[in-house]
Design a protein around this motif. Sequence first.
Motif, mmCIF file in Angstrom:
data_model
loop_
_atom_site.group_PDB
_atom_site.id
_atom_site.type_symbol
_atom_site.label_atom_id
_atom_site.label_comp_id
_atom_site.label_asym_id
_atom_site.label_seq_id
_atom_site.Cartn_x
_atom_site.Cartn_y
_atom_site.Cartn_z
ATOM 1 N N MET A 265 0.811 -1.209 0.000
ATOM 2 C CA MET A 265 0.000 0.000 0.000
ATOM 3 C C MET A 265 0.852 1.271 0.000
ATOM 4 S SD MET A 265 -3.403 -1.053 2.114
ATOM 5 C CE MET A 265 -2.590 -1.658 3.582
ATOM 6 N N LEU A 266 2.012 1.217 0.632
ATOM 7 C CA LEU A 266 2.884 2.391 0.605
ATOM 8 C C LEU A 266 3.397 2.642 -0.813
ATOM 9 C CD1 LEU A 266 4.376 4.730 1.938
ATOM 10 C CD2 LEU A 266 6.210 3.125 2.513
ATOM 11 N N VAL A 267 3.857 1.592 -1.480
ATOM 12 C CA VAL A 267 4.347 1.751 -2.855
ATOM 13 C C VAL A 267 3.205 2.213 -3.761
ATOM 14 C CG1 VAL A 267 5.374 0.581 -4.840
ATOM 15 C CG2 VAL A 267 6.232 0.121 -2.538
ATOM 16 N N TYR B 180 -2.621 5.795 -18.724
ATOM 17 C CA TYR B 180 -1.514 5.874 -17.764
ATOM 18 C C TYR B 180 -1.495 4.567 -16.988
ATOM 19 C CZ TYR B 180 1.491 7.921 -14.109
ATOM 20 O OH TYR B 180 2.517 8.207 -13.239
ATOM 21 N N GLU B 181 -0.325 3.965 -16.912
ATOM 22 C CA GLU B 181 -0.151 2.732 -16.137
ATOM 23 C C GLU B 181 1.243 2.752 -15.534
ATOM 24 O OE1 GLU B 181 0.245 -2.005 -17.064
ATOM 25 O OE2 GLU B 181 -1.231 -0.870 -18.221
ATOM 26 N N ASP B 182 1.354 2.276 -14.308
ATOM 27 C CA ASP B 182 2.650 2.266 -13.632
ATOM 28 C C ASP B 182 2.879 0.905 -12.989
ATOM 29 O OD1 ASP B 182 5.028 2.876 -12.332
ATOM 30 O OD2 ASP B 182 4.222 4.603 -11.261
ATOM 31 N N THR B 183 4.084 0.427 -13.100
ATOM 32 C CA THR B 183 4.501 -0.796 -12.398
ATOM 33 C C THR B 183 5.620 -0.406 -11.443
ATOM 34 O OG1 THR B 183 5.945 -1.352 -14.259
ATOM 35 C CG2 THR B 183 3.805 -2.427 -14.194
ATOM 36 N N ALA B 184 5.233 0.250 -10.376
ATOM 37 C CA ALA B 184 6.178 0.764 -9.388
ATOM 38 C C ALA B 184 6.768 -0.380 -8.568
ATOM 39 C CB ALA B 184 5.467 1.749 -8.468
ATOM 40 N N VAL B 185 8.002 -0.160 -8.110
ATOM 41 C CA VAL B 185 8.685 -1.149 -7.280
ATOM 42 C C VAL B 185 9.339 -0.419 -6.106
ATOM 43 C CG1 VAL B 185 10.517 -2.879 -7.170
ATOM 44 C CG2 VAL B 185 9.185 -2.624 -9.272
ATOM 45 N N GLY B 186 9.043 -0.885 -4.902
ATOM 46 C CA GLY B 186 9.716 -0.371 -3.710
ATOM 47 C C GLY B 186 10.788 -1.358 -3.283
ATOM 48 N N GLU B 187 11.894 -0.855 -2.827
ATOM 49 C CA GLU B 187 12.995 -1.698 -2.339
ATOM 50 C C GLU B 187 13.178 -1.427 -0.851
ATOM 51 O OE1 GLU B 187 14.846 -3.883 -4.110
ATOM 52 O OE2 GLU B 187 13.851 -3.427 -6.010
ATOM 53 N N GLY C 211 13.187 -2.938 9.743
ATOM 54 C CA GLY C 211 13.382 -2.769 8.304
ATOM 55 C C GLY C 211 12.976 -1.390 7.859
ATOM 56 N N ASN C 212 13.292 -1.079 6.634
ATOM 57 C CA ASN C 212 12.897 0.201 6.062
ATOM 58 C C ASN C 212 13.010 0.159 4.541
ATOM 59 O OD1 ASN C 212 15.877 0.448 7.104
ATOM 60 N ND2 ASN C 212 15.735 1.856 5.364
ATOM 61 N N PHE C 213 12.253 1.040 3.920
ATOM 62 C CA PHE C 213 12.370 1.220 2.485
ATOM 63 C C PHE C 213 13.651 1.980 2.197
ATOM 64 C CE2 PHE C 213 7.900 0.205 2.393
ATOM 65 C CZ PHE C 213 7.743 -0.393 1.146
ATOM 66 N N THR C 214 14.325 1.593 1.142
ATOM 67 C CA THR C 214 15.544 2.290 0.724
ATOM 68 C C THR C 214 15.330 3.090 -0.546
ATOM 69 O OG1 THR C 214 16.294 0.301 -0.440
ATOM 70 C CG2 THR C 214 17.083 0.623 1.831
ATOM 71 N N SER C 215 14.304 2.735 -1.329
ATOM 72 C CA SER C 215 14.014 3.468 -2.560
ATOM 73 C C SER C 215 12.703 2.982 -3.152
ATOM 74 C CB SER C 215 15.132 3.270 -3.597
ATOM 75 O OG SER C 215 15.150 1.920 -4.046
ATOM 76 N N ALA C 216 12.211 3.745 -4.089
ATOM 77 C CA ALA C 216 11.082 3.329 -4.923
ATOM 78 C C ALA C 216 11.371 3.818 -6.332
ATOM 79 C CB ALA C 216 9.769 3.900 -4.418
ATOM 80 N N THR C 217 11.004 3.003 -7.292
ATOM 81 C CA THR C 217 11.151 3.392 -8.691
ATOM 82 C C THR C 217 9.795 3.261 -9.360
ATOM 83 O OG1 THR C 217 13.428 2.575 -8.716
ATOM 84 C CG2 THR C 217 12.404 2.987 -10.841
ATOM 85 N N ILE D 35 11.877 8.210 -11.103
ATOM 86 C CA ILE D 35 10.826 8.052 -12.104
ATOM 87 C C ILE D 35 11.471 7.735 -13.444
ATOM 88 C CG2 ILE D 35 8.880 9.151 -13.281
ATOM 89 C CD1 ILE D 35 9.969 10.691 -10.119
ATOM 90 N N GLU D 36 11.060 6.614 -14.040
ATOM 91 C CA GLU D 36 11.568 6.187 -15.343
ATOM 92 C C GLU D 36 10.381 6.073 -16.305
ATOM 93 O OE1 GLU D 36 13.713 2.554 -14.535
ATOM 94 O OE2 GLU D 36 15.271 3.639 -13.409
ATOM 95 N N PRO D 37 9.927 7.236 -16.825
ATOM 96 C CA PRO D 37 8.724 7.218 -17.653
ATOM 97 C C PRO D 37 8.985 6.787 -19.089
ATOM 98 C CG PRO D 37 9.558 9.451 -17.490
ATOM 99 C CD PRO D 37 10.446 8.580 -16.622
#
Length: 156
Positions: free
Chosen positions: A61-63, A88-95, A104-110, A149-151
């Motif tokens: 849910m955060l991503v 518009y469509e996105d396939t976001a990924v959180g690391e 734990g913690n998130f280090t990035s999202a793309t 962001i890699e559009p």
Amino acid sequence: MAKQHAYPARVIWTGNRGEGTQSYKGYDRSWDLALEGKAVVSCSNDPVLGGDPAKYNPEDMLVAAVAACHMLWYLHLASSAGVTVVAYEDTAVGEGVMNPDASGNFTSATLHPKVTVRAGSDLEKARRLHGEVHKYCFIARSVNFPITIEPEIFEE
């Protein structure tokens, strides 16, 4: 002057198998997100931590919140800039990382938005608008990890 907003959340644990948290493996990591007037969303913990892989977890849910906020502000900025978005469509990924102490913690999202604009639109402007979104996006401005962001921009 800044305008204050409130975002209520009602989380109801649904994982009591009858003995509560008497033992660590004796309860489910399931819960409902239940807000008045909205559909209930049944959720769980990350499967790595014993959750149900068929249900959304807080990390999902955060991503999704980061990606959705970006999309909504992008659509707003595109509309204001005269760029007509038709899909518009996105396939976001959180690391994230899990530490030896189980924290734990998130280090990035793309974000990987695929944006289709009306033929004849300014493709460079459509691409550039992605760089302006995080000035406005409430979620992106609130997290403490980098968002890339890699559009991809397409014409219909």
